[in-house]
Write a protein that holds these residues in place. Structure first.
Motif, short mmCIF file in Angstrom:
data_model
loop_
_atom_site.label_atom_id
_atom_site.label_comp_id
_atom_site.label_asym_id
_atom_site.label_seq_id
_atom_site.Cartn_x
_atom_site.Cartn_y
_atom_site.Cartn_z
N ALA A 217 -8.58 4.91 -43.36
CA ALA A 217 -8.80 6.35 -43.57
C ALA A 217 -9.09 6.62 -45.04
CB ALA A 217 -7.57 7.12 -43.11
N PRO A 218 -9.68 7.80 -45.34
CA PRO A 218 -10.09 8.08 -46.72
C PRO A 218 -8.92 8.15 -47.69
CG PRO A 218 -11.10 9.63 -45.17
CD PRO A 218 -10.06 8.86 -44.41
N THR A 219 -9.16 7.66 -48.90
CA THR A 219 -8.26 7.88 -50.04
C THR A 219 -9.07 8.61 -51.10
OG1 THR A 219 -8.82 5.72 -50.97
CG2 THR A 219 -6.85 5.86 -49.58
N THR A 220 -8.40 9.48 -51.85
CA THR A 220 -9.13 10.26 -52.85
C THR A 220 -9.67 9.37 -53.95
OG1 THR A 220 -7.78 12.18 -52.37
CG2 THR A 220 -8.94 12.18 -54.46
N VAL A 221 -8.84 8.43 -54.45
CA VAL A 221 -9.25 7.47 -55.46
C VAL A 221 -9.30 6.11 -54.81
CG1 VAL A 221 -8.67 6.44 -57.69
CG2 VAL A 221 -8.16 8.84 -57.27
N ARG A 222 -10.43 5.37 -54.93
CA ARG A 222 -10.57 4.07 -54.27
C ARG A 222 -9.88 2.99 -55.13
NH1 ARG A 222 -12.14 7.76 -50.96
NH2 ARG A 222 -14.22 7.66 -50.06
N VAL A 502 -13.16 14.17 -52.65
CA VAL A 502 -12.56 14.95 -51.56
C VAL A 502 -11.05 14.80 -51.61
CG1 VAL A 502 -12.31 15.18 -49.05
CG2 VAL A 502 -14.57 14.74 -50.06
N SER A 503 -10.35 15.91 -51.53
CA SER A 503 -8.89 15.91 -51.46
C SER A 503 -8.46 16.88 -50.37
CB SER A 503 -8.28 16.31 -52.80
OG SER A 503 -6.88 16.43 -52.69
N ALA A 504 -7.82 16.35 -49.33
CA ALA A 504 -7.33 17.18 -48.23
C ALA A 504 -5.96 16.70 -47.79
CB ALA A 504 -8.33 17.16 -47.07
N ASN A 505 -5.10 16.43 -48.79
CA ASN A 505 -3.74 15.95 -48.55
C ASN A 505 -3.71 14.56 -47.92
OD1 ASN A 505 -3.70 19.14 -47.37
ND2 ASN A 505 -2.77 18.70 -49.33
N ASN A 506 -4.87 13.90 -47.95
CA ASN A 506 -4.96 12.53 -47.48
C ASN A 506 -4.33 11.59 -48.51
OD1 ASN A 506 -7.41 13.66 -48.82
ND2 ASN A 506 -7.92 11.50 -49.07
N LYS A 507 -4.20 10.33 -48.18
CA LYS A 507 -3.62 9.36 -49.09
C LYS A 507 -4.45 9.31 -50.38
CE LYS A 507 -1.77 4.65 -49.16
NZ LYS A 507 -1.65 3.37 -48.41
N PRO A 524 -5.59 12.12 -41.63
CA PRO A 524 -6.83 12.05 -42.42
C PRO A 524 -8.01 12.82 -41.86
CG PRO A 524 -6.52 10.03 -41.16
CD PRO A 524 -5.28 10.85 -40.93
N ALA A 525 -7.84 13.51 -40.72
CA ALA A 525 -9.00 14.10 -40.03
C ALA A 525 -9.76 15.09 -40.91
CB ALA A 525 -8.53 14.78 -38.74
N ARG A 526 -9.05 15.95 -41.66
CA ARG A 526 -9.76 16.92 -42.50
C ARG A 526 -10.58 16.23 -43.59
NH1 ARG A 526 -6.37 19.74 -45.47
NH2 ARG A 526 -4.44 18.85 -44.66
N SER A 723 -8.66 20.86 -38.35
CA SER A 723 -10.01 21.29 -38.72
C SER A 723 -10.01 21.73 -40.17
CB SER A 723 -10.48 22.42 -37.80
OG SER A 723 -9.62 23.54 -37.89
N ILE A 724 -11.18 21.68 -40.81
CA ILE A 724 -11.27 22.10 -42.21
C ILE A 724 -10.86 23.56 -42.32
CG2 ILE A 724 -12.79 22.35 -44.20
CD1 ILE A 724 -14.55 20.14 -42.96
N ASN A 725 -11.39 24.39 -41.45
CA ASN A 725 -10.94 25.78 -41.36
C ASN A 725 -9.63 25.76 -40.59
OD1 ASN A 725 -10.63 28.53 -41.17
ND2 ASN A 725 -12.66 28.92 -40.31
N VAL A 726 -8.55 25.60 -41.33
CA VAL A 726 -7.25 25.27 -40.73
C VAL A 726 -6.64 26.47 -40.02
CG1 VAL A 726 -4.85 24.71 -41.31
CG2 VAL A 726 -6.72 23.37 -42.28
N ALA A 727 -6.07 26.20 -38.85
CA ALA A 727 -5.25 27.18 -38.14
C ALA A 727 -4.09 26.43 -37.53
CB ALA A 727 -6.07 27.90 -37.08
N ALA A 728 -3.09 26.17 -38.33
CA ALA A 728 -1.92 25.42 -37.87
C ALA A 728 -0.97 26.39 -37.16
CB ALA A 728 -1.23 24.73 -39.03
N ALA A 729 -1.09 26.46 -35.85
CA ALA A 729 -0.33 27.43 -35.07
C ALA A 729 0.80 26.75 -34.30
CB ALA A 729 -1.25 28.16 -34.09
N ARG A 730 1.81 27.53 -33.98
CA ARG A 730 2.90 27.08 -33.09
C ARG A 730 2.93 27.96 -31.86
NH1 ARG A 730 6.24 23.21 -34.49
NH2 ARG A 730 6.35 22.52 -36.65
N HIS A 731 3.26 27.34 -30.74
CA HIS A 731 3.30 28.07 -29.48
C HIS A 731 4.56 28.93 -29.41
CE1 HIS A 731 4.08 28.65 -25.13
NE2 HIS A 731 2.77 28.77 -25.08
N GLN A 732 4.37 30.18 -29.07
CA GLN A 732 5.48 31.09 -28.83
C GLN A 732 5.31 31.66 -27.43
OE1 GLN A 732 5.92 33.98 -31.98
NE2 GLN A 732 5.89 32.41 -33.59
N LYS A 733 6.37 31.57 -26.64
CA LYS A 733 6.26 31.84 -25.21
C LYS A 733 5.61 33.17 -24.89
CE LYS A 733 10.19 28.96 -23.78
NZ LYS A 733 11.52 28.93 -23.12
N SER A 734 5.98 34.21 -25.60
CA SER A 734 5.50 35.54 -25.24
C SER A 734 4.14 35.88 -25.84
CB SER A 734 6.51 36.59 -25.69
OG SER A 734 6.69 36.53 -27.10
#
Length: 818
Positions: A217-222, A502-507, A524-526, A723-734
């Motif tokens: 997977a990508p690293t910012t510095v090789r 590129v820096s996206a919290n990857n290693k 590493p997906a982003r 996804s790059i356009n992040v939407a980190a959601a959690r499921h809420q029953k209601s």
């Protein structure tokens, strides 16, 4: 009609309705009076020369001053105008004084912040600053307090809660940096999870929840005991409540930033894009600002509580940042004497440092009819490692202390960003960041000479033993820290051969790097997707542009989901309503657009599969509420790549046979859940944005359903955690999938010899006042990734400093650590 024909109605109108309308009109005028003037304001008191605050159409203040002192004073004044309630909350949070206005529900949070000693630790940080940095904070503080002293009408939150704002201090600013570091931290949370999970899980099962970063997977510095486990579980429960109630980010959260060299752009300009991710709220944590003074010309996004531009640009360079994910927090078990007054250090007993904190608690409503609470007393013990964070949970024979870089005595993080605002080139950029302590950050650089660069900035501990994965024995030096990675060895690169960074919290680095940084990298997906889009465009011979950067920021393809779907495509359950779902999923390639029904079905299917594989079995195996709840929460966070390993490789032995039965049962449960939520079996209408929405909670009025309608904001949204356009959601029953974490703003810079083009959009709006048109005017723009120019008065080349293309310092052509 004449009033005398309807005497009862006329009395009602005259006696009740007209006075009520008058009161409402007066209240509305009072609330509107709490807003700053939209026109240009010239300050003359508290400054050496008249200082101008000119607000643009978006409410962003553009400050013109004749000195840095006057400029920072004006920033404080503008922050008080726009974000006074936010400042009050931040001051009370870092001081552990929320219970004075919110009551008993905030006692745990106050005790936590007092235990950490965020505000107490700022005294040593203040002493470590240069006179110039101190002066900037003093000027800023004076600006806030000048606004307060003028006795303007207060925002509605103060009136509804009966709160009077208190003066701001320089230490309140420094404390907010530590809160920012806490928001981006979370290693200790992961250590607790890991420890509790080990009590009942096998090593292969643990690998599902705590995976290694992929090699390609990508690293910012090789380049403990059951009692301790129960205590850590209780601490985790409390931590989750704080994350939910106060918008603190959860572990693994992060950001995107990348830079492109001029060789790959349409006009030869270097490009930089940035969208940092934090817990979402209204108002946003971020505040757009522009400063033009003889010695300081800077604009971009600052944090409320600080006078600086934290991520932005000056007239020469631009910089962005992401969370490095470095492991800068360690937990230590301490061994105590029978009385609990001393702890062991290399075979001898040492007294705990102790201090007693008194927390005032507001009575429940109505206060006049309630007895006043006796202040809650909290005794905070501290060891050589740091504060004991377990005392609140009643375990004294194995207390747990926290070592954290942000609590170091010589924290000069503010100094680093102060100097960064004045940096003129790569050397100045690096020199400023050498002073940065916490939070550890990936800092991306671009300048008007065509250079792009990267520095991993912040203190990274060197451990004598181990890698901080689990709480360690604290009673001897065997597991302690042995200093920090020296700044000269921080990962760094200038002008890599690829032409982009590129820096996206990857290693950050590969296995050749000699120091341990972390195991807590984001999936590493982003980073892979950003690299893919940049590489493919360059390989096709198409020049990149500002529009290209905007398109990348709006991308919603989830590569991790796409890989998992590739594996599942030939294993789609069949029969009945499963066939309609399979028809939608068969051609789906991981695109998380808001209009996608397949994205909805896939997401709910995988949620149900996680519940069946992990959470339900954990309850049966463990039989303990705290541990069961913990693993249930952890199961939601199992990334698609690790779920793929479970399905394809049988990792952890979670499936009964080949997982096909679990896949079918999970799909059935998902379809029923989506039917209930959407009210129809028309699966093509199950759009992802109809099942997921972004929530911008207000503190504290989101806690009330009636008030939340007025103060809180929501918007349907697509995207996913990967996804790059992040939407980190959690499921809420209601409610379905609720996103309370994501980008706080977006910025794009184009830098060349002619000047800097600067585009931005904040997540909510510039104002924190619900009566302001700028309270929420950017939410729609932000959702649609429509950025707008931030034009400053200094946007013109300096005649005395001609700019030419080409690197200002020798290229680091091999792309390795410097």
């Amino acid at each position: 009609m004449p009033f005398h024909s309807y005497p009862l109605a006329s009395r009602l109108i005259l006696v009740v309705l007209l006075p009520l309308l008058a009161v409402v009109a007066w209240g509305w005028m009072q609330m509107r009076a709490s807003l700053p003037a939209e026109s240009t304001l010239t300050l003359s008191e508290g400054v050496s020369e008249p200082t101008v605050i000119a607000r643009d159409a978006a409410g962003v203040p553009h400050i013109r001053a004749t000195s840095e002192h006057d400029a920072f004073f004006a920033v404080g004044y503008a922050h008080a105008q726009d974000r006074l309630w936010q400042l009050e909350l931040q001051r009370r949070m870092t001081r552990g004084r929320l219970s004075e206005i919110f009551g008993e529900e905030s006692i745990d949070a106050d005790a936590w912040f007092r235990t950490l000693g965020l505000h107490a630790s700022t005294r040593s940080a203040w002493r470590a600053l240069s006179p110039e940095a101190r002066e900037s904070l003093t000027a800023y503080t004076s600006g806030i307090n000048a606004w307060l002293s003028e006795r303007h009408p207060l925002p509605i939150e103060f009136r509804m809660l009966g709160v009077e704002p208190e003066p701001w201090t320089e230490l309140d600013s420094l404390a907010w940096i530590k809160m920012f570091a806490l928001d981006l931290g979370g290693n200790f949370d992961r250590e607790m999870r890991h420890f509790v999970a080990r009590q009942s899980m096998t090593e292969p099962q643990i690998a599902t929840f705590f995976p290694e970063y992929p090699e390609d997977a990508p690293t910012t510095v090789r380049t403990g005991t059951p009692q301790v486990a129960a205590t850590l579980g209780a601490m985790l429960d409390a931590q989750h409540r704080r994350q939910r109630n106060f918008g603190i980010s959860v572990p693994g959260t992060g950001s995107n930033a990348w830079a492109v060299a001029g060789a790959h752009t349409a006009n030869g300009a270097a490009l930089l894009a940035n969208d940092p991710h934090l817990g979402l709220r209204i108002p946003s944590l971020w505040y757009a600002i522009s400063i033009d003074s003889p010695g300081l010309k800077v604009s971009g996004m600052g944090l409320v509580g600080l006078p600086l531009v934290v991520l932005g640009r000056n007239d020469r360079i631009a910089w962005g940042g992401t969370n490095m994910m470095a492991d800068t927090q360690d937990l230590f078990f301490e061994r105590t004497d029978p009385e609990g007054t001393r702890y062991e250090v290399d075979g001898r007993w040492v007294d705990f440092d102790r201090r007693v904190e008194s927390i005032g608690v507001r009575p429940k409503f109505p206060q006049a009819l309630r007895k006043r609470y006796v202040p809650v007393t909290v005794t905070v013990r501290t060891t050589r490692h740091g504060p004991v964070i377990s005392d609140r949970y009643g375990v004294f024979d194995s207390p747990v202390s926290l070592r954290w870089t942000a609590l170091d005595d010589d924290d000069t993080s503010y100094e680093a960003f102060y100097r960064l605002n004045f940096a003129r080139d790569w050397n100045g950029f690096r020199a400023a960041l050498r002073l940065h302590v916490a939070p550890a950050m990936n800092m991306i650089y671009a300048d008007r000479k065509g250079n792009i660069g990267y520095v991993a900035a912040g203190r990274i501990p060197i451990r004598k033993r181990g890698e901080g994965v689990l709480p360690a024995p604290g009673w001897n030096d065997e597991w302690g820290w042995n200093g920090y990675v020296p700044p000269d060895a921080w990962p760094s690169v200038l002008n890599p051969p690829s032409g982009y960074i590129v820096s996206a919290n990857n290693k950050v680095v590969d296995s050749r790097y000699p120091y341990f940084i972390s195991h807590d990298w984001a999936p590493p997906a982003r980073a892979e997707r950003i690299e893919q889009l940049l590489h493919d465009t360059i390989a096709a011979g198409r020049p990149l542009s500002v529009d290209s950067m905007r398109d990348i920021q709006s991308d919603t393809l989830d590569l991790s989901a796409a890989r998992l779907m590739d594996h599942l495509r030939d294993r789609l359950p069949e029969g009945g309503r499963r066939d309609a779902a399979a028809d939608l999923l068969r051609d789906w390639r991981g695109e998380m657009q808001g209009g996608s029904a397949a994205a909805t079905i896939f997401t709910e299917w995988m949620r149900q599969l996680r519940l069946q594989l992990f959470a339900s079995r954990a309850r049966a195996d463990w039989g303990r509420d705290t541990a069961s709840d913990l693993l249930s929460q952890m199961s939601e966070d199992v990334e698609y790549g690790d779920l793929l390993a479970v399905l394809r490789e049988g990792r952890g032995g979670w499936c009964s046979r080949d997982c096909d039965s679990e896949l079918g049962d999970a799909l059935d449960a998902a379809l029923w859940e989506l039917h209930k939520r959407n009210g129809t079996w028309d699966m093509e209408g199950w759009h992802w944005s109809g099942n997921q929405f972004t929530k911008y909670p207000h503190m504290p009025f989101s806690q009330s359903k009636s008030l939340a309608r007025f103060f809180e904001r929501r918007i349907p949204n697509g995207g996913s955690a990967n996804s790059i356009n992040v939407a980190a959601a959690r499921h809420q029953k209601s409610e379905g999938y609720v996103q309370t974490f994501g980008p706080g703003f977006r910025q794009i810079f184009s830098l060349d010899s002619a000047g800097i083009r600067h585009l931005y959009v904040n997540s909510t709006g510039q104002s924190g006042n619900v009566f302001s048109p700028h309270y929420d005017d950017m939410i729609g723009q932000f959702h649609d990734v429509r950025l707008q120019p931030l034009v400053s008065s200094y946007d013109r080349p300096s005649e005395s400093e001609p700019i030419a293309h080409g690197p200002s310092v020798p290229d680091n052509t091999d792309g390795t650590t410097r």
